[in-house]
Enzyme design. Structure first.
Site, PDB file in Angstrom:
ATOM      1  CG  HIS A  37      -2.127  -1.302   1.342  1.00 32.44           C
ATOM      2  ND1 HIS A  37      -3.584  -1.517   1.761  1.00 32.44           N
ATOM      3  CD2 HIS A  37      -2.208  -1.990   0.143  1.00 32.44           C
ATOM      4  CE1 HIS A  37      -3.478  -2.270   1.671  1.00 32.44           C
ATOM      5  NE2 HIS A  37      -3.397  -2.600   0.944  1.00 32.44           N
ATOM      6  CD  GLU A  72      -2.221   4.425   3.319  1.00 33.17           C
ATOM      7  OE1 GLU A  72      -1.740   2.926   2.504  1.00 33.17           O
ATOM      8  OE2 GLU A  72      -3.514   3.893   4.362  1.00 33.17           O
ATOM      9  CB  CYS A  78      -6.546  -0.345   4.938  1.00 36.65           C
ATOM     10  SG  CYS A  78      -5.098  -1.373   4.639  1.00 36.65           S
ATOM     11  CB  CYS A  97      -1.850   1.305   6.526  1.00 30.16           C
ATOM     12  SG  CYS A  97      -1.501   0.556   4.607  1.00 30.16           S
TER      13      CYS A  97
END
Length: 147
Positions: free
Chosen positions: A55, A57, A85, A88
């Site tokens: 992801h 992040e 999410c 993260c």
């Protein structure tokens, strides 16, 4: 002036999201800022790297840890186009991030669905910066996918 900085840095996160969009990845982008300077960037690369954890992040956090040679980011602000999410948010918690700024909410799997919060108690949160632009980007992406 503070809001202008937030908009400026979110615009940079949107540019990162556009990179993901162009690579047929879910268009989420991130920048991490320390002392008013971008020290790390990331965008979703789960398809390209064949890695469900890639992801925006996570990629940006790893870059920031390496840049600062530290696993703690108390003095940093993370700008992300979509609400993180749970995975993260957990990483952000362990980094002890100073501030999280996100554009659009993630009503299906955003961290704010979890109570109590996953984030570190000292992490400040600011939501809704460039919200419309962030939401439109991801909505357009999935609209094209459904065609």
């Amino acid at each position: 002036m503070l809001d202008l900085n937030h908009s400026h840095f979110m615009a940079l996160a949107i540019k990162e999201a556009m990179k993901a969009y162009e690579e047929d990845e879910v268009p989420i982008g991130c920048v991490i800022v320390a002392n008013n300077q971008v020290i790390a960037k990331g965008y979703n690369q789960t398809q390209q790297l064949n890695d469900a954890t890639a992801h925006a992040e996570i990629i940006a956090l790893t870059s920031a840890f390496n840049f600062l040679n530290s696993k703690i980011l108390k003095e940093c602000t993370l700008y992300i186009t979509i609400e993180p999410c749970a995975m993260c948010a957990g990483a952000i918690r362990w980094a002890q991030l100073g501030m999280l700024v996100y554009g659009a909410r993630e009503d299906k799997c955003g961290y704010s669905l979890y109570k109590p919060t996953i984030l570190h108690p000292k992490t400040e949160v600011l939501a809704g910066i460039e919200e419309k632009a962030c939401a439109n980007l991801i909505q357009e992406f999935f609209k094209e996918k459904r065609k």
